[in-house]
Design a protein around this motif. Structure first.
Motif: not given
Length: 480
Positions: A335-337, A352, A355, A358, A360, A395, A414
């Motif tokens: 994930g992004r975070e 982070p 990425g 998408d 969190v 997300g 994705r």
């Protein structure tokens, strides 16, 4: 009846010996239960009441019963070099540093004995597995894993030595030499494990051990070549390349890799080559599928992943056409975070992610431990698995879930379907799903039945031990 298999060192094969003996005596018509007072492993299984070590779940299967938390009442799950999560009778109790665990141990003997007595009440025979070695006498105070338990439960001990690594005479004779006489008196016999070659060449050594220790020799067990077909407990057993198929699956060996038996069914597919990538080695950009496995310390393992340059390799492989699958902790990394506001895995804060999805993830103290029945929309196949994780993941990419559970999304993909993630462990043990999933990625699946392979291997292991162990004498030693 009760008997305890201890080792003269770590990784001498105790877990497999107990599994094989469980299957052997179960086939003899006895009601058998496995028991390990204290285990240290990040390879966990969901059992009735919570989670236990994967080895005890396999041993329960060898007994042809469902696993329960009482088969492994204390499970230590390492989160760092000096600390571990403590699971007691299936539930998370606390996280402690190694130096503080000694102070906690006196509180743990009561639940250990409670679980043991529960099993004794339902079984003809309980086969107990020790941990590490009783020769580590510096850890004897308040011990619950080896001789401390054997004394408290008055359980006779069979000591096992590993001849493959050499020095087995010193392992066994030396163990007796350093033990307190009361502890040494609990040992009634010994086994020699992992022998290669002509066992008659060890006859003199075998007699020497009997003479020096006064213990009965119960057998010399040849190397069991099919051990790799059973779930491994120790991450140290991972490594190298398995299989020779055209479809390449690469898996980075994380520092705190967890539930790595997820990989076993893939390794048995004839069309697959499975590579475990050790630290310091690059991820192969020509891989068809890269799996980010589970982790007991997601944030720390993500830093480790980047330190190897694997994030760069992963991006390069993706550009070249590889698919990516994250499982549990690996899913969180994609994930992004990753946010950890309460400091569950260290200092409060956030880092982070890679990425590639998408999403969190927020770490939370509540732990999800459950068996799960899911549906895979892409292949329209049902899947049975289990979940053991901290944290919630949300997300936009959850709009295209990898699975659905009771109509709700589980995992994420994705939009182009080339990066996937899920909290579901054990998905690849399902033959229909595994074959269909591999086919969607371009692999040629075989006709291997994973469950049938495990069952046949347990039977073969039981046959192997029945041939080389004096099981009648062992059972006699187990009698009150």
């Amino acid at each position: 009846m009760k008997i305890m298999i201890q080792g003269a060192g770590s990784n001498v094969g105790k877990s497999l010996l107990v599994a094989g003996l469980c299957r052997h005596f179960t086939r003899q018509g006895l009601t058998v239960r496995p028991f390990k007072p204290q285990n240290m492993s990040n390879n966990a299984a969901v059992a009735t009441g919570g989670e236990i070590g994967r080895a005890q779940a396999l041993q329960a299967r060898a007994c042809r019963v469902a696993p329960t938390v009482h088969m492994n009442p204390v499970l230590l799950k390492p989160e760092s070099e000096t600390g571990a999560q403590v699971i007691v009778q299936g539930q998370r109790l606390t996280t402690v540093k190694a130096r503080d665990y000694a102070a906690l141990k006196p509180q743990l003997m009561a639940p250990v004995l409670d679980s043991f007595h529960r099993l004794m009440a339902e079984a003809d025979l309980v086969i107990v597995e020790g941990a590490g070695s009783p020769a580590e006498v510096n850890l004897r105070a308040n011990d619950i894993a080896n001789m401390g338990f054997a004394i408290a439960a008055q359980t006779p001990v069979i000591l096992t030595g590993d001849i493959d690594r050499g020095g087995v005479i010193a392992q066994l004779v030396g163990t007796q030499a350093v033990l307190d006489p009361e502890d040494a008196a609990m040992i009634r016999g010994f086994l020699i494990n992992k022998f290669r070659g002509d066992p008659s060449l060890f006859d003199d050594g075998y007699r020497l051990i009997e003479q020096r220790t006064g213990w009965q020799g119960l057998g010399v067990i040849p190397w069991f070549a099919d051990a790799h077909k059973l779930p491994a407990e120790d991450a140290a057993d991972l490594g190298g390349t398995r299989g020779t198929g055209d479809f390449l699956i690469a898996v980075p060996h994380l520092n705190r890799i967890a539930n790595f038996d997820d990989l076993d069914p893939l390794a048995q597919e004839p069309g697959v080559t499975l590579q475990i990538i050790k630290p310091g080695q690059p991820l192969p950009v020509e891989a068809d599928l890269i799996i980010l496995p589970g982790s007991k310390a997601t944030i720390a393992d993500l830093a480790h992943f980047r330190a190897q340059g694997w994030d760069i390799d992963l991006a390069a492989a993706l550009r070249r056409g590889a698919k990516i699958l994250g499982l549990c902790g690996g899913y969180q990394m994609l994930g992004r975070e990753i946010a950890d506001p309460e400091g569950i895995e260290g200092k409060p804060g956030s880092v982070p992610g890679l990425g590639l999805l998408d999403l969190v993830t927020t770490m939370t103290p509540d732990k999800r431990v459950t068996e799960t029945v899911a549906h895979h929309p892409t292949t329209n196949t049902p899947v049975k698995g289990y979940e053991i994780h901290l944290g919630r993941t949300e997300g936009p990419d959850r709009a295209l879930p990898m699975f659905t559970v009771d109509g709700q999304p589980e995992g994420a993909q994705r939009p182009d379907g080339r990066v996937m993630g899920s909290y579901l462990h054990g998905m690849f043990t399902e033959d229909t799903f595994r074959r269909a999933f591999l086919a969607t990625l371009g692999a040629t699946p075989g006709t291997v039945s994973y469950d049938a392979t495990v069952e046949a291997t347990l039977d073969a292991l039981a046959d192997h031990l029945a041939l080389h162990v004096d099981c009648s004498r062992l059972l006699a030693l187990a009698r009150p």
